[in-house]
Design a protein around this motif. Structure first.
Motif, PDB file in Angstrom:
ATOM      1  N   PHE A   1       0.832  -1.201   0.000  1.00  0.00           N
ATOM      2  CA  PHE A   1       0.000   0.000   0.000  1.00  0.00           C
ATOM      3  C   PHE A   1       0.867   1.252   0.000  1.00  0.00           C
ATOM      4  O   PHE A   1       0.615   2.209  -0.745  1.00  0.00           O
ATOM      5  N   GLY A   2       1.916   1.253   0.821  1.00  0.00           N
ATOM      6  CA  GLY A   2       2.806   2.408   0.874  1.00  0.00           C
ATOM      7  C   GLY A   2       3.542   2.641  -0.436  1.00  0.00           C
ATOM      8  O   GLY A   2       3.647   3.782  -0.903  1.00  0.00           O
ATOM      9  N   LEU A   3       4.044   1.563  -1.046  1.00  0.00           N
ATOM     10  CA  LEU A   3       4.743   1.698  -2.319  1.00  0.00           C
ATOM     11  C   LEU A   3       3.813   2.218  -3.411  1.00  0.00           C
ATOM     12  O   LEU A   3       4.200   3.079  -4.216  1.00  0.00           O
ATOM     13  N   VAL A   4       2.581   1.714  -3.443  1.00  0.00           N
ATOM     14  CA  VAL A   4       1.635   2.119  -4.477  1.00  0.00           C
ATOM     15  C   VAL A   4       1.237   3.581  -4.297  1.00  0.00           C
ATOM     16  O   VAL A   4       1.267   4.376  -5.248  1.00  0.00           O
ATOM     17  N   ILE A   5       0.850   3.950  -3.086  1.00  0.00           N
ATOM     18  CA  ILE A   5       0.396   5.321  -2.832  1.00  0.00           C
ATOM     19  C   ILE A   5       1.507   6.331  -3.106  1.00  0.00           C
ATOM     20  O   ILE A   5       1.279   7.386  -3.724  1.00  0.00           O
ATOM     21  N   TYR A   6       2.717   6.006  -2.688  1.00  0.00           N
ATOM     22  CA  TYR A   6       3.845   6.938  -2.845  1.00  0.00           C
ATOM     23  C   TYR A   6       4.259   7.071  -4.310  1.00  0.00           C
ATOM     24  O   TYR A   6       4.371   8.178  -4.841  1.00  0.00           O
ATOM     25  N   ASN A   7       4.470   5.940  -4.980  1.00  0.00           N
ATOM     26  CA  ASN A   7       4.960   6.005  -6.359  1.00  0.00           C
ATOM     27  C   ASN A   7       3.892   6.438  -7.345  1.00  0.00           C
ATOM     28  O   ASN A   7       4.211   6.982  -8.403  1.00  0.00           O
ATOM     29  N   ALA A   8       2.612   6.217  -7.002  1.00  0.00           N
ATOM     30  CA  ALA A   8       1.538   6.682  -7.885  1.00  0.00           C
ATOM     31  C   ALA A   8       1.560   8.203  -8.021  1.00  0.00           C
ATOM     32  O   ALA A   8       1.191   8.740  -9.079  1.00  0.00           O
ATOM     33  N   ALA A   9       1.982   8.906  -6.968  1.00  0.00           N
ATOM     34  CA  ALA A   9       2.058  10.363  -7.042  1.00  0.00           C
ATOM     35  C   ALA A   9       3.095  10.806  -8.075  1.00  0.00           C
ATOM     36  O   ALA A   9       2.871  11.757  -8.838  1.00  0.00           O
ATOM     37  N   PHE A  10       4.219  10.115  -8.139  1.00  0.00           N
ATOM     38  CA  PHE A  10       5.245  10.450  -9.126  1.00  0.00           C
ATOM     39  C   PHE A  10       4.812  10.037 -10.536  1.00  0.00           C
ATOM     40  O   PHE A  10       5.039  10.768 -11.506  1.00  0.00           O
ATOM     41  N   ILE A  11       4.202   8.857 -10.649  1.00  0.00           N
ATOM     42  CA  ILE A  11       3.745   8.398 -11.958  1.00  0.00           C
ATOM     43  C   ILE A  11       2.661   9.330 -12.496  1.00  0.00           C
ATOM     44  O   ILE A  11       2.577   9.578 -13.706  1.00  0.00           O
ATOM     45  N   ALA A  12       1.810   9.855 -11.604  1.00  0.00           N
ATOM     46  CA  ALA A  12       0.768  10.790 -12.035  1.00  0.00           C
ATOM     47  C   ALA A  12       1.378  12.018 -12.690  1.00  0.00           C
ATOM     48  O   ALA A  12       0.879  12.509 -13.721  1.00  0.00           O
ATOM     49  N   GLU A  13       2.460  12.543 -12.128  1.00  0.00           N
ATOM     50  CA  GLU A  13       3.125  13.699 -12.728  1.00  0.00           C
ATOM     51  C   GLU A  13       3.764  13.352 -14.067  1.00  0.00           C
ATOM     52  O   GLU A  13       3.769  14.162 -14.996  1.00  0.00           O
ATOM     53  N   ILE A  14       4.299  12.139 -14.173  1.00  0.00           N
ATOM     54  CA  ILE A  14       4.891  11.703 -15.440  1.00  0.00           C
ATOM     55  C   ILE A  14       3.814  11.616 -16.515  1.00  0.00           C
ATOM     56  O   ILE A  14       4.003  12.061 -17.658  1.00  0.00           O
ATOM     57  N   VAL A  15       2.660  11.034 -16.151  1.00  0.00           N
ATOM     58  CA  VAL A  15       1.561  10.898 -17.110  1.00  0.00           C
ATOM     59  C   VAL A  15       1.023  12.273 -17.499  1.00  0.00           C
ATOM     60  O   VAL A  15       0.762  12.544 -18.676  1.00  0.00           O
ATOM     61  N   ARG A  16       0.865  13.157 -16.511  1.00  0.00           N
ATOM     62  CA  ARG A  16       0.347  14.503 -16.799  1.00  0.00           C
ATOM     63  C   ARG A  16       1.271  15.245 -17.768  1.00  0.00           C
ATOM     64  O   ARG A  16       0.806  15.845 -18.754  1.00  0.00           O
ATOM     65  N   SER A  17       2.563  15.197 -17.512  1.00  0.00           N
ATOM     66  CA  SER A  17       3.504  15.907 -18.393  1.00  0.00           C
ATOM     67  C   SER A  17       3.525  15.285 -19.781  1.00  0.00           C
ATOM     68  O   SER A  17       3.664  16.002 -20.786  1.00  0.00           O
ATOM     69  N   GLY A  18       3.379  13.960 -19.868  1.00  0.00           N
ATOM     70  CA  GLY A  18       3.353  13.317 -21.170  1.00  0.00           C
ATOM     71  C   GLY A  18       2.137  13.718 -21.986  1.00  0.00           C
ATOM     72  O   GLY A  18       2.240  13.976 -23.186  1.00  0.00           O
ATOM     73  N   ILE A  19       0.978  13.799 -21.324  1.00  0.00           N
ATOM     74  CA  ILE A  19      -0.239  14.202 -22.035  1.00  0.00           C
ATOM     75  C   ILE A  19      -0.135  15.651 -22.497  1.00  0.00           C
ATOM     76  O   ILE A  19      -0.516  15.995 -23.619  1.00  0.00           O
ATOM     77  N   GLN A  20       0.398  16.511 -21.634  1.00  0.00           N
ATOM     78  CA  GLN A  20       0.516  17.920 -21.997  1.00  0.00           C
ATOM     79  C   GLN A  20       1.570  18.164 -23.073  1.00  0.00           C
ATOM     80  O   GLN A  20       1.585  19.238 -23.684  1.00  0.00           O
ATOM     81  N   SER A  21       2.444  17.194 -23.315  1.00  0.00           N
ATOM     82  CA  SER A  21       3.451  17.356 -24.367  1.00  0.00           C
ATOM     83  C   SER A  21       2.864  17.196 -25.768  1.00  0.00           C
ATOM     84  O   SER A  21       3.482  17.603 -26.753  1.00  0.00           O
ATOM     85  N   VAL A  22       1.678  16.597 -25.869  1.00  0.00           N
ATOM     86  CA  VAL A  22       1.026  16.415 -27.168  1.00  0.00           C
ATOM     87  C   VAL A  22       0.434  17.750 -27.617  1.00  0.00           C
ATOM     88  O   VAL A  22      -0.217  18.447 -26.827  1.00  0.00           O
ATOM     89  N   SER A  23       0.669  18.077 -28.849  1.00  0.00           N
ATOM     90  CA  SER A  23       0.187  19.356 -29.385  1.00  0.00           C
ATOM     91  C   SER A  23      -1.326  19.478 -29.245  1.00  0.00           C
ATOM     92  O   SER A  23      -2.076  18.541 -29.556  1.00  0.00           O
ATOM     93  N   HIS A  24      -1.767  20.634 -28.760  1.00  0.00           N
ATOM     94  CA  HIS A  24      -3.203  20.861 -28.585  1.00  0.00           C
ATOM     95  C   HIS A  24      -3.931  20.905 -29.924  1.00  0.00           C
ATOM     96  O   HIS A  24      -5.144  20.619 -29.993  1.00  0.00           O
ATOM     97  N   GLY A  25      -3.213  21.212 -30.989  1.00  0.00           N
ATOM     98  CA  GLY A  25      -3.831  21.233 -32.302  1.00  0.00           C
ATOM     99  C   GLY A  25      -4.347  19.870 -32.729  1.00  0.00           C
ATOM    100  O   GLY A  25      -5.375  19.763 -33.416  1.00  0.00           O
ATOM    101  N   GLN A  26      -3.677  18.799 -32.301  1.00  0.00           N
ATOM    102  CA  GLN A  26      -4.131  17.461 -32.646  1.00  0.00           C
ATOM    103  C   GLN A  26      -5.420  17.117 -31.910  1.00  0.00           C
ATOM    104  O   GLN A  26      -6.286  16.425 -32.448  1.00  0.00           O
ATOM    105  N   ILE A  27      -5.547  17.599 -30.678  1.00  0.00           N
ATOM    106  CA  ILE A  27      -6.785  17.377 -29.931  1.00  0.00           C
ATOM    107  C   ILE A  27      -7.937  18.125 -30.595  1.00  0.00           C
ATOM    108  O   ILE A  27      -9.049  17.591 -30.736  1.00  0.00           O
TER     109      ILE A  27
END
Length: 385
Positions: A259-285
């Motif tokens: 539980f501790g590993l999941v809760i802690y690392n999910a916070a970092f993975i969430a930032e990685i996913v957020r930055s990856g999504i925002q890297s896609v050009s808004h024009g394609q959306i």
């Protein structure tokens, strides 16, 4: 001109010479360290070598994925610890990836409250030390009622200071064959779907893949079940005086660590996913919206395939961190490779050998994760023409 060519031809030779010298220095340093360690151990009459691995361990291990008794050897005890480490690391990576992806997408939601709650989650758990979080979850689990007063939310599920108990299928040989049939059907379905997609791209005709999927992943395993007569009886947990018999019980140590590993690392993975999504050009959306695609289809077919090229490299690093962070299990009593090797070290004094084994295990895990993720990253990378 000839002198310049001659000087340029000597550059590769100088590089080789320096590399050879550097390798010799490294080998020499390691040889000196090994020799010095052996001399110090010999001066203190401490036996060296890995012969102790065949001796009886006499070490009780509460959780083991393979049969084990204290009469087994140190080698088997260390294998049990390695499997425990791999088990918690595997589930930690899977669950943290799922939770982190959901939170990362939710952070970009147009719902103001949801986005702010997910942002608060990321900032809160990412800034707290993992060891402190493990102590917190373990203390909360230890504060649960005893078995006699176990929390019973639904039929067959019990939550107590002994851990989480739940029913499990009474596994037999027929179930193994059924699982094998399902896995083979899944592999065949993926291959068939890829071929259908390739043909559709060639001739422009859509091909339905669901009949093949139903046949391979449902009908074929069902046929195996009917032929072999696999029963679907559940092994239900039953609370006794001081323990719970039957079913499967997840110990508080494993549950707190996972539980501790999941809760802690999910916070970092969430930032990685957020930055990856925002890297896609808004024009394609905007282009996908102009074509009439729904938001879910835009995310699935347009955004995520491109975002993965940005997400995978830092995600690999986070997976490596999670695998190495599992060594904190020793702090809350979960018997992983570090805990078992440390206990063995206190029993027989083979510190150098056991530390080398721990290093080898984590090095192998890290290299395996890196190899798998690098292979996947190479497959999704853009091919330049």
């Amino acid at each position: 001109m000839s002198s310049n060519r001659l000087s340029r031809s000597k550059v590769p030779m100088r590089r080789v010479v320096w590399q050879v010298l550097a390798a010799l220095i490294v080998i020499g340093v390691f040889s000196w360290l090994i020799g010095n360690a052996q001399a110090n151990l010999g001066a203190r009459n401490v036996a060296s070598g890995f012969g102790f691995l065949q001796r009886e361990a006499g070490l009780p291990i509460a959780e083991h994925l393979i049969p084990y008794t204290p009469a087994d050897s140190y080698l088997r005890a260390l294998v049990v610890g390695m499997l425990n480490t791999l088990w918690v690391a595997f589930w930690g990576i899977v669950l943290a990836t799922i939770l982190g992806t959901v939170i990362g997408v939710a952070r970009l939601s147009k719902n103001w409250l949801l986005a702010k709650l997910m942002s608060a989650y990321v900032e809160f758990f990412r800034d707290l030390p993992l060891l402190l979080q493990l102590f917190l979850w373990y203390a909360l689990l230890q504060g649960l009622p005893p078995v006699r007063q176990a929390i019973h939310p639904i039929a067959g599920v019990y939550l107590s200071n002994r851990g989480l108990s739940f029913p499990v299928l009474d596994w037999q040989t027929a179930h193994s064959w059924t699982l094998l049939a399902f896995i083979l059907g899944l592999i065949a379905t993926v291959i068939s779907a890829k071929r259908a997609t390739r043909k559709s791209l060639d001739d422009g005709r859509q091909r339905a893949t669901w009949p093949t999927a139903v046949l391979l992943m449902a009908v074929m395993p069902a046929t195996v079940v009917i032929t072999l007569g696999a029963p679907f009886a559940l092994d239900m947990p039953s609370p006794q005086s001081f323990n719970i018999r039957g079913g499967v019980t997840v110990s508080p140590e494993f549950f707190a660590l996972l539980f501790g590993l999941v809760i802690y690392n999910a916070a970092f993975i969430a930032e990685i996913v957020r930055s990856g999504i925002q890297s896609v050009s808004h024009g394609q959306i905007e282009a996908s919206r102009a074509l009439g695609l729904k938001s879910s289809n835009t995310l699935k077919w347009i955004v995520f395939p491109q975002a993965l090229r940005v997400i995978v490299p830092p995600l690999t690093s986070q997976y490596l961190n999670l695998a190495k962070q599992s060594s904190l299990a020793v702090a809350i009593g979960y018997q992983d490779i570090v805990s078992i090797a440390t206990t063995a070290m206190n029993q027989n004094g083979q510190a150098v050998e056991l530390v080398a084994i721990i290093m080898g295990v984590y090095l192998t895990i890290s290299l395996s994760i890196s190899a798998l993720m690098n292979h996947y990253n190479a497959r999704i990378a853009l091919v330049e023409r």
